[in-house]
Design a protein around this motif. Structure first.
Motif, PDB file in Angstrom:
ATOM      1  N   HIS A   1       0.859  -1.181   0.000  1.00  7.86           N
ATOM      2  CA  HIS A   1       0.000   0.000   0.000  1.00  7.86           C
ATOM      3  C   HIS A   1       0.894   1.229   0.000  1.00  7.86           C
ATOM      4  CE1 HIS A   1      -3.168   2.866   1.022  1.00  7.86           C
ATOM      5  NE2 HIS A   1      -2.396   3.312   2.000  1.00  7.86           N
ATOM      6  N   TYR A   2       0.775   2.047  -1.024  1.00  3.99           N
ATOM      7  CA  TYR A   2       1.498   3.318  -1.054  1.00  3.99           C
ATOM      8  C   TYR A   2       0.769   4.290  -1.963  1.00  3.99           C
ATOM      9  CZ  TYR A   2       3.663   1.480  -5.423  1.00  3.99           C
ATOM     10  OH  TYR A   2       3.892   0.956  -6.676  1.00  3.99           O
ATOM     11  N   TYR A   3       1.119   5.545  -1.846  1.00  7.02           N
ATOM     12  CA  TYR A   3       0.448   6.604  -2.609  1.00  7.02           C
ATOM     13  C   TYR A   3       0.807   6.488  -4.086  1.00  7.02           C
ATOM     14  CZ  TYR A   3      -0.849  11.287  -4.181  1.00  7.02           C
ATOM     15  OH  TYR A   3      -1.399  12.351  -4.853  1.00  7.02           O
ATOM     16  N   ARG A   4      -0.216   6.429  -4.917  1.00 10.90           N
ATOM     17  CA  ARG A   4      -0.009   6.355  -6.363  1.00 10.90           C
ATOM     18  C   ARG A   4      -0.656   7.571  -7.015  1.00 10.90           C
ATOM     19  NH1 ARG A   4      -0.407   0.975  -4.627  1.00 10.90           N
ATOM     20  NH2 ARG A   4       0.908  -0.539  -5.749  1.00 10.90           N
ATOM     21  N   HIS A   5       0.130   8.264  -7.822  1.00  9.93           N
ATOM     22  CA  HIS A   5      -0.351   9.453  -8.518  1.00  9.93           C
ATOM     23  C   HIS A   5      -0.180   9.231 -10.009  1.00  9.93           C
ATOM     24  CE1 HIS A   5      -0.551  13.680  -9.847  1.00  9.93           C
ATOM     25  NE2 HIS A   5      -1.218  13.892  -8.726  1.00  9.93           N
ATOM     26  N   SER A   6      -1.105   9.757 -10.807  1.00  7.64           N
ATOM     27  CA  SER A   6      -1.071   9.538 -12.257  1.00  7.64           C
ATOM     28  C   SER A   6       0.209  10.060 -12.898  1.00  7.64           C
ATOM     29  CB  SER A   6      -2.287  10.212 -12.918  1.00  7.64           C
ATOM     30  OG  SER A   6      -2.286  11.612 -12.659  1.00  7.64           O
ATOM     31  N   LEU A   7       0.833  11.067 -12.285  1.00  5.59           N
ATOM     32  CA  LEU A   7       2.052  11.654 -12.837  1.00  5.59           C
ATOM     33  C   LEU A   7       3.314  11.109 -12.176  1.00  5.59           C
ATOM     34  CD1 LEU A   7       0.896  15.367 -13.187  1.00  5.59           C
ATOM     35  CD2 LEU A   7       1.108  13.659 -14.988  1.00  5.59           C
ATOM     36  N   SER A   8       3.182  10.177 -11.255  1.00  4.63           N
ATOM     37  CA  SER A   8       4.301   9.547 -10.565  1.00  4.63           C
ATOM     38  C   SER A   8       4.952  10.517  -9.585  1.00  4.63           C
ATOM     39  CB  SER A   8       5.344   9.033 -11.571  1.00  4.63           C
ATOM     40  OG  SER A   8       6.424   8.404 -10.924  1.00  4.63           O
ATOM     41  N   ASN A   9       5.502   9.972  -8.520  1.00  4.16           N
ATOM     42  CA  ASN A   9       6.210  10.777  -7.523  1.00  4.16           C
ATOM     43  C   ASN A   9       7.356   9.945  -6.965  1.00  4.16           C
ATOM     44  OD1 ASN A   9       6.858  12.847  -5.641  1.00  4.16           O
ATOM     45  ND2 ASN A   9       5.687  11.761  -4.078  1.00  4.16           N
TER      46      ASN A   9
ATOM     47  N   GLY B   1       9.441   9.581  -4.276  1.00  2.00           N
ATOM     48  CA  GLY B   1       9.473   8.867  -3.005  1.00  2.00           C
ATOM     49  C   GLY B   1       8.504   7.714  -2.941  1.00  2.00           C
ATOM     50  N   ASP B   2       7.306   7.922  -3.481  1.00  2.00           N
ATOM     51  CA  ASP B   2       6.292   6.861  -3.457  1.00  2.00           C
ATOM     52  C   ASP B   2       6.669   5.705  -4.369  1.00  2.00           C
ATOM     53  OD1 ASP B   2       4.433   8.314  -1.713  1.00  2.00           O
ATOM     54  OD2 ASP B   2       4.222   9.661  -3.420  1.00  2.00           O
ATOM     55  N   GLU B   3       7.245   6.035  -5.529  1.00  2.00           N
ATOM     56  CA  GLU B   3       7.562   4.999  -6.507  1.00  2.00           C
ATOM     57  C   GLU B   3       8.680   4.072  -6.043  1.00  2.00           C
ATOM     58  OE1 GLU B   3       5.773   4.349  -9.285  1.00  2.00           O
ATOM     59  OE2 GLU B   3       4.457   5.868  -8.422  1.00  2.00           O
ATOM     60  N   ILE B   4       9.466   4.476  -5.067  1.00  2.00           N
ATOM     61  CA  ILE B   4      10.497   3.587  -4.530  1.00  2.00           C
ATOM     62  C   ILE B   4       9.864   2.311  -3.974  1.00  2.00           C
ATOM     63  CG2 ILE B   4      12.237   3.346  -2.696  1.00  2.00           C
ATOM     64  CD1 ILE B   4      12.815   6.327  -3.038  1.00  2.00           C
ATOM     65  N   ASN B   5       8.652   2.451  -3.417  1.00  2.00           N
ATOM     66  CA  ASN B   5       7.945   1.273  -2.907  1.00  2.00           C
ATOM     67  C   ASN B   5       7.784   0.202  -3.982  1.00  2.00           C
ATOM     68  OD1 ASN B   5       6.784   1.844  -0.049  1.00  2.00           O
ATOM     69  ND2 ASN B   5       6.307   3.728  -1.172  1.00  2.00           N
ATOM     70  N   GLY B   6       7.632   0.631  -5.231  1.00  2.00           N
ATOM     71  CA  GLY B   6       7.343  -0.291  -6.322  1.00  2.00           C
ATOM     72  C   GLY B   6       8.458  -1.265  -6.636  1.00  2.00           C
ATOM     73  N   TRP B   7       9.684  -0.986  -6.170  1.00  2.00           N
ATOM     74  CA  TRP B   7      10.793  -1.916  -6.459  1.00  2.00           C
ATOM     75  C   TRP B   7      11.688  -2.239  -5.263  1.00  2.00           C
ATOM     76  CZ3 TRP B   7      15.651   0.454  -5.945  1.00  2.00           C
ATOM     77  CH2 TRP B   7      15.666   1.860  -6.014  1.00  2.00           C
ATOM     78  N   LEU B   8      11.701  -1.379  -4.240  1.00  2.00           N
ATOM     79  CA  LEU B   8      12.572  -1.642  -3.094  1.00  2.00           C
ATOM     80  C   LEU B   8      12.190  -2.921  -2.369  1.00  2.00           C
ATOM     81  CD1 LEU B   8      14.727  -0.965  -0.976  1.00  2.00           C
ATOM     82  CD2 LEU B   8      13.025   0.484   0.161  1.00  2.00           C
TER      83      LEU B   8
END
Length: 345
Positions: free
Chosen positions: A8-16, A18-25
């Motif tokens: 669970h993390y913040y997802r924005h249509s334009l990407s951000n 800090g949040d996107e680090i969750n997607g691979w870390l």
């Protein structure tokens, strides 16, 4: 301990960034542990602890922080295992003990081979990353170019962005995770603030977790449109900056803000101000009739922002103590093992 987790993390249509680090870390640290159909939600990197947390059978909070909205309902918290929160301010708001916080989960990047500190011979340039909400109708990229600073968008691909932060000589951070990752990669950083949208509470929450101070350098509005935007932000849900950045003031500001949000006039006032900005102030300033005035203000704003960035680049930089950082990072790894059964090496 659970067999699998759903991130669970913040997802924005334009990407951000800090949040996107969750997607691979997390997948890099614990391959195969994450499934989209898992019953247990894992609340990781970000200011995520609030009432937007969706219902789930079980929750694990791991290094997330408080900072924007009110706390989740008791129905959510009763099903939540709190491995740790980001910092002491989050722990205070949640009525947790001092052993409940560690630091931001992005510190675990330092366990990855590709995220080891770069040798001095590979470090070059000063980079600046703005907050992802403060990128439109601004001249920050132009100001960086004029100041000899490399502009780094939080909307760019996060792995490549991490690598550029790793090889920078200095990071100027409006975006908090630019500072967090720079610190993790042992790159000196300097905090700046482009608007009242920059959240003092969450910055202090993190810096205090690593025994660092926080005193952001305020940057002027870089364009005429940004000037209007920043002037109206405090009236339309964008008032998160605290002028005197002490823990006491940050806690008081957070609590007062939650009270204001509960008043009956909060949403109508916000909608009125948003409408005035979107349909009257901004169109008027960007109309053909206003072009000479806008260009005049833009030139002066660009010059002022360029000079402010030059001065910021020469300010005293921040970097957490190696021993403090390593202790907190290793404590994160220990708590990660406690809730997942996976050892980070």
């Amino acid at each position: 301990m659970h067999d699998s987790f759903r991130l669970h993390y913040y997802r924005h249509s334009l990407s951000n960034y800090g949040d996107e680090i969750n997607g691979w870390l997390w997948e890099s640290l614990a391959p195969g542990l994450w499934r989209d159909d898992a019953e247990t939600l894992f609340c990781g990197i970000g200011t995520l602890i609030d009432q937007t947390m969706p219902d789930a059978k079980k929750w694990v909070i791991f290094s997330s922080g408080v900072g924007y909205g009110p706390l989740p309902d008791s129905s959510i918290l009763s099903k939540t295992t709190i491995a740790c929160v980001r910092g002491p301010l989050s722990a205070k708001i949640m009525n947790l003990g001092s052993d409940a916080y560690v630091t931001d989960g992005a510190a675990l990047l330092s366990y990855l081979p590709q995220c080891q500190p770069a040798p001095e011979s590979e470090r070059h340039g000063i980079v600046f990353m703005p907050h992802h909400f403060g990128m439109d109708d601004v001249q920050l990229e132009e100001a960086c170019a004029a100041a000899g600073i490399e502009y780094l968008s939080p909307r760019w691909e996060s792995k490549a962005t991490t690598e550029r932060l790793r090889t920078a000589r200095l990071v100027i951070a409006d975006a908090m995770h630019a500072a967090i990752v720079a610190d993790t990669l042992r790159v000196p950083w300097i905090p700046v603030q482009t608007s009242s949208e920059i959240n003092t509470f969450k910055w202090l929450d993190w810096t205090m977790s690593l025994d660092m101070p926080y005193n952001a350098i305020r940057l002027p509005s870089s364009s005429a449109v940004e000037l209007i935007r920043n002037a109206t932000l405090p009236l339309r849900a964008g008032n998160f900056a605290v002028r005197d950045a002490t823990p006491e003031n940050a806690l008081r500001h957070y609590e007062n803000y939650q009270k204001v949000r509960q008043t009956p006039w909060w949403i109508p006032r916000r909608n009125i101000v948003v409408g005035l900005h979107k349909h009257i102030a901004k169109p008027a300033l960007t109309s053909g009739v206003a072009t000479p005035l806008r260009k005049f203000i833009d030139k002066r704003a660009l010059d002022a922002t360029t000079e402010a960035l030059r001065k910021a680049a020469g300010a005293t930089s921040y970097l957490s103590d190696d021993r403090v950082f390593e202790s907190k990072r290793d404590e994160l790894a220990s708590r990660f093992k406690a809730v997942t059964g996976r050892i980070i090496q």
